[in-house]
Write an enzyme that holds these catalytic residues in place. Structure first.
Site, PDB file in Angstrom:
ATOM      1  N   HIS A 194       0.810  -1.224   0.000  1.00  0.00           N
ATOM      2  CA  HIS A 194       0.000   0.000   0.000  1.00  0.00           C
ATOM      3  C   HIS A 194       0.845   1.278   0.000  1.00  0.00           C
ATOM      4  CE1 HIS A 194      -3.709  -2.201   0.317  1.00  0.00           C
ATOM      5  NE2 HIS A 194      -3.369  -2.756   1.454  1.00  0.00           N
ATOM      6  N   ASP A 245      -2.625 -10.503  -2.364  1.00  0.00           N
ATOM      7  CA  ASP A 245      -3.272 -10.032  -1.131  1.00  0.00           C
ATOM      8  C   ASP A 245      -4.735  -9.710  -1.443  1.00  0.00           C
ATOM      9  OD1 ASP A 245      -2.399  -8.637   1.729  1.00  0.00           O
ATOM     10  OD2 ASP A 245      -4.022  -7.527   0.760  1.00  0.00           O
ATOM     11  N   HIS A 247      -6.321  -7.141  -0.718  1.00  0.00           N
ATOM     12  CA  HIS A 247      -6.472  -5.716  -1.049  1.00  0.00           C
ATOM     13  C   HIS A 247      -5.653  -5.324  -2.271  1.00  0.00           C
ATOM     14  CE1 HIS A 247      -7.148  -6.105   3.379  1.00  0.00           C
ATOM     15  NE2 HIS A 247      -8.231  -5.424   3.046  1.00  0.00           N
ATOM     16  N   ASP A 332      -5.045 -12.625   3.720  1.00  0.00           N
ATOM     17  CA  ASP A 332      -6.342 -12.028   4.064  1.00  0.00           C
ATOM     18  C   ASP A 332      -7.412 -12.400   3.027  1.00  0.00           C
ATOM     19  OD1 ASP A 332      -4.972 -10.421   2.267  1.00  0.00           O
ATOM     20  OD2 ASP A 332      -5.031  -8.616   3.531  1.00  0.00           O
TER      21      ASP A 332
HETATM   22  C1  SP5 Z   1      -1.422  -5.118   4.054  1.00  0.00           C
HETATM   23  C2  SP5 Z   1      -2.927  -5.073   4.224  1.00  0.00           C
HETATM   24  O1  SP5 Z   1      -3.574  -6.118   4.107  1.00  0.00           O
HETATM   25  N1  SP5 Z   1      -3.493  -3.918   4.559  1.00  0.00           N
HETATM   26  C3  SP5 Z   1      -4.891  -3.804   4.686  1.00  0.00           C
HETATM   27  C4  SP5 Z   1      -5.339  -2.686   5.548  1.00  0.00           C
HETATM   28  C5  SP5 Z   1      -6.825  -2.548   5.560  1.00  0.00           C
HETATM   29  N2  SP5 Z   1      -7.259  -1.597   6.526  1.00  0.00           N
HETATM   30  C6  SP5 Z   1      -8.566  -1.033   6.393  1.00  0.00           C
HETATM   31  C7  SP5 Z   1      -9.690  -2.005   6.427  1.00  0.00           C
HETATM   32  C8  SP5 Z   1     -11.002  -1.280   6.364  1.00  0.00           C
HETATM   33  C9  SP5 Z   1     -12.139  -2.172   6.749  1.00  0.00           C
HETATM   34  N3  SP5 Z   1     -13.292  -1.383   6.990  1.00  0.00           N
HETATM   35  C10 SP5 Z   1     -14.291  -2.014   7.789  1.00  0.00           C
HETATM   36  C11 SP5 Z   1     -14.652  -1.142   8.956  1.00  0.00           C
HETATM   37  C12 SP5 Z   1     -15.653  -1.766   9.853  1.00  0.00           C
HETATM   38  N4  SP5 Z   1     -15.126  -2.836  10.658  1.00  0.00           N
HETATM   39 ZN    ZN Z   2      -4.456  -6.973   2.551  1.00  0.00          ZN
END
Ligand code: SP5
Ligand code: ZN
Length: 396
Positions: A194, A245, A247, A332
Site C-alpha cells: 500500500h 493479497d 487488497h 487475508d
Molecule cells: C497489508 C494489508 O492487508 N493492509 C490492509 C489494511 C486494511 N485496513 C482497512 C480495512 C477497512 C475495513 N473497513 C471495515 C470497517 C468496519 N469494521
Molecule cells: Zn491486505
C-alpha cells in the site's frame, strides 16, 4: 505431479521486524492494529517445526545499540537499503518516517510507548500542497489512512523488513553458491504494497516489492551478479509482480504505473480497501500502458472464481516473458479473515501455489521467485495457511 519428497523453502525472518506494534482506527474504534507482531511469531512457530529452512537475519546497527534510531551512525546496510529505497520513495517521505516520532516525543506530543497518528489529510485544492510546517499536519501529508501509526520502532522495523526483501534478492542471485535457492519467502513485516513511496497506509511504510525490483535490477545487470539475457526494455530485466493479497496494492501500482519493465498484476476484492484504486480500467500510462493489470473479484467469491482470474494473470505473465517473479502474498483472502471477504480455504492455498509455480516454470522457464508477505490477520490459522501454500509451491 509425481510423488517426490517435498523440497524445503528458505524462509527469511528478522526479529527486529517484531518491534513495530501500533494502533489503528477500524470502524469507530481505535484498537491495537490487526497487523501485529503475533502474526509473525505464529508463522515462526509453525514453520520451525516443519521441514522448511528458517534463516534469521539481524538487521542491526553494529555501531549502536539504539535500535530506535539507526540514522545516528553510518551503517553500510542502512545506507544500501536507503539507496535502493530512494529509487522509488521520496527523500522527504523517508526523512519524515525516520524523524517524526522523535519530533513528537521531544515536543511532548506523544508518550514513549504510544503511536503518532494523522489528523488531517491533503484534500483537493487549486494548488498541489507542499510539506506543511505543522508537525501534526505533516503526519497526514505523509499518510493516506489511520492504520499507519508510527511508533519509536516503526522506522527500524520498516528498514529490517525491507532488508529481508533485499537479502532475498541477493540470495537468489548469489554467484558464489553451487545451488542458489530457487524461491525465497521473506517474512516482511510491516508489509509494503500500500505504500506508494510518498505516504504510508494500510499498515505499510515502505514498499518491499519496489525495493526488491530495484535490487534485482541492480544485481542482475552485467555489473552485478547475474547476466539477464532477455532484457529488452532499455537494458532492464523484466520483472512481474503478482499481488495475491485481498487488497489492491495501490502503492506498487502507483510506483510502476508508467514503467514497462515491471508488470504489476493484482487479484483483489472489488470495491474494497483502499477503495479509490484497483479498477480494471487502470492499465498503466505512457510507456507503461498495458503493464498494469487489475483483476477485481466480487466479495464472497470462492476459490473456483479466484482460480479463473489467476489463470488470466498467469497468461499475462507468460506473454510478458518475465525474467523474475515477485509474489506479494497476503493471507487475508482466507475465508475467516476479518479484513477480507473471499471464501478461500486452507487447502486452496496449496492449489494456488502449485498453479503459480507450475505455470511459471512451464510458461516462462523461470525457477526464481521472491515471495514477500503482505497481509493476513487470522493469527491462529496463518501458520497452516502458509504451510499449505509452501506445500503446493515446492512439490514439483
Ligand atoms: C497489508 C494489508 O492487508 N493492509 C490492509 C489494511 C486494511 N485496513 C482497512 C480495512 C477497512 C475495513 N473497513 C471495515 C470497517 C468496519 N469494521
Ligand atoms: Zn491486505
Amino acid at each position: 505431479m509425481s510423488a517426490v519428497a517435498p523440497s524445503t523453502m528458505l524462509i527469511l525472518h528478522d526479529p527486529s521486524t517484531l518491534l513495530h506494534s501500533t494502533v489503528e482506527l477500524l470502524g469507530a474504534k481505535l484498537i491495537p492494529a490487526l497487523e501485529s507482531p503475533e502474526r509473525i511469531t505464529a508463522i515462526l512457530e509453525s514453520t520451525s517445526s516443519s521441514h522448511h529452512t528458517l534463516r534469521t537475519i539481524n538487521f542491526k546497527d553494529p555501531n549502536t545499540n539504539d535500535t530506535t534510531n539507526p540514522t545516528n551512525s553510518t551503517n553500510a546496510t542502512t545506507s544500501s537499503i536507503l539507496d535502493l529505497l530512494s529509487n522509488t520513495h521520496s527523500q522527504p517521505y523517508l526523512t519524515h518516517l525516520s524523524s517524526i516520532f522523535q519530533t513528537w516525543l521531544s515536543a511532548g506530543l506523544v508518550e514513549p510507548n504510544s503511536s503518532v497518528l494523522p489528523e488531517c489529510f491533503p484534500f483537493p485544492a487549486p494548488h498541489k500542497p507542499s510539506e506543511p510546517k505543522d508537525v501534526y499536519a505533516r503526519v497526514g501529508y505523509y499518510a493516506f489512512d489511520m492504520s499507519s501509526g508510527i511508533t519509536s520502532s516503526t522506522y527500524f522495523s520498516t528498514l529490517a523488513s525491507a532488508n529481508l526483501a533485499l537479502e532475498g534478492v541477493k540470495l537468489l542471485l548469489a554467484p558464489d553458491s553451487s545451488s542458489p535457492p530457487r524461491t525465497i519467502l521473506a517474512l516482511t513485516r510491516p508489509p509494503g504494497h500500500h505504500c506508494d513511496g510518498a505516504r504510508a497506509g494500510g499498515y505499510c511504510y515502505a514498499n518491499n516489492a519496489a525495493l526488491a525490483v530495484s535490487a534485482y535490477q541492480q544485481l542482475s545487470t552485467p555489473a552485478g551478479h547475474d547476466q539477464v539475457l532477455s532484457a529488452d526494455r532499455k537494458g532492464k530485466p523484466k520483472v512481474a509482480i503478482l499481488d495475491l493479497d485481498f487488497h489492491h496494492g495501490n502503492g506498487t501500482q502507483s510506483i510502476f504505473y508508467s514503467d514497462p519493465s515491471v508488470l504489476y498484476i493484482s487479484i483483489h476484492g472489488e470495491d474494497e480497501f483502499p477503495y479509490y484504486t484497483g479498477a480494471a480500467s487502470e492499465t498503466g500510462s505512457g510507456d507503461g500502458r498495458g503493464f498494469n493489470v487489475n483483476l477485481p473479484l466480487k466479495t464472497d467469491s470462492s476459490y473456483a472464481a479466484y482460480a479463473k482470474l489467476l489463470d488470466t494473470a498467469l497468461d499475462r505473465i507468460k506473454d510478458y516473458e518475465a525474467d523474475f517473479l515477485i509474489v506479494s502474498l497476503g493471507f487475508d483472502t482466507f475465508e475467516l479473515d476479518p479484513l477480507g471477504k473471499f471464501k478461500i480455504g486452507t487447502e486452496d492455498y496449496e492449489t494456488m501455489a502449485r498453479t503459480v509455480r507450475h505455470r511459471l516454470m512451464r510458461d516462462n522457464g523461470i525457477n526464481k521467485a521472491l515471495i514477500l508477505l503482505e497481509g493476513g490477520y487470522v493469527i491462529d490459522r496463518l501458520g497452516e495457511n502458509l504451510l499449505s501454500f509452501l506445500k503446493g509451491w515446492e512439490e514439483d
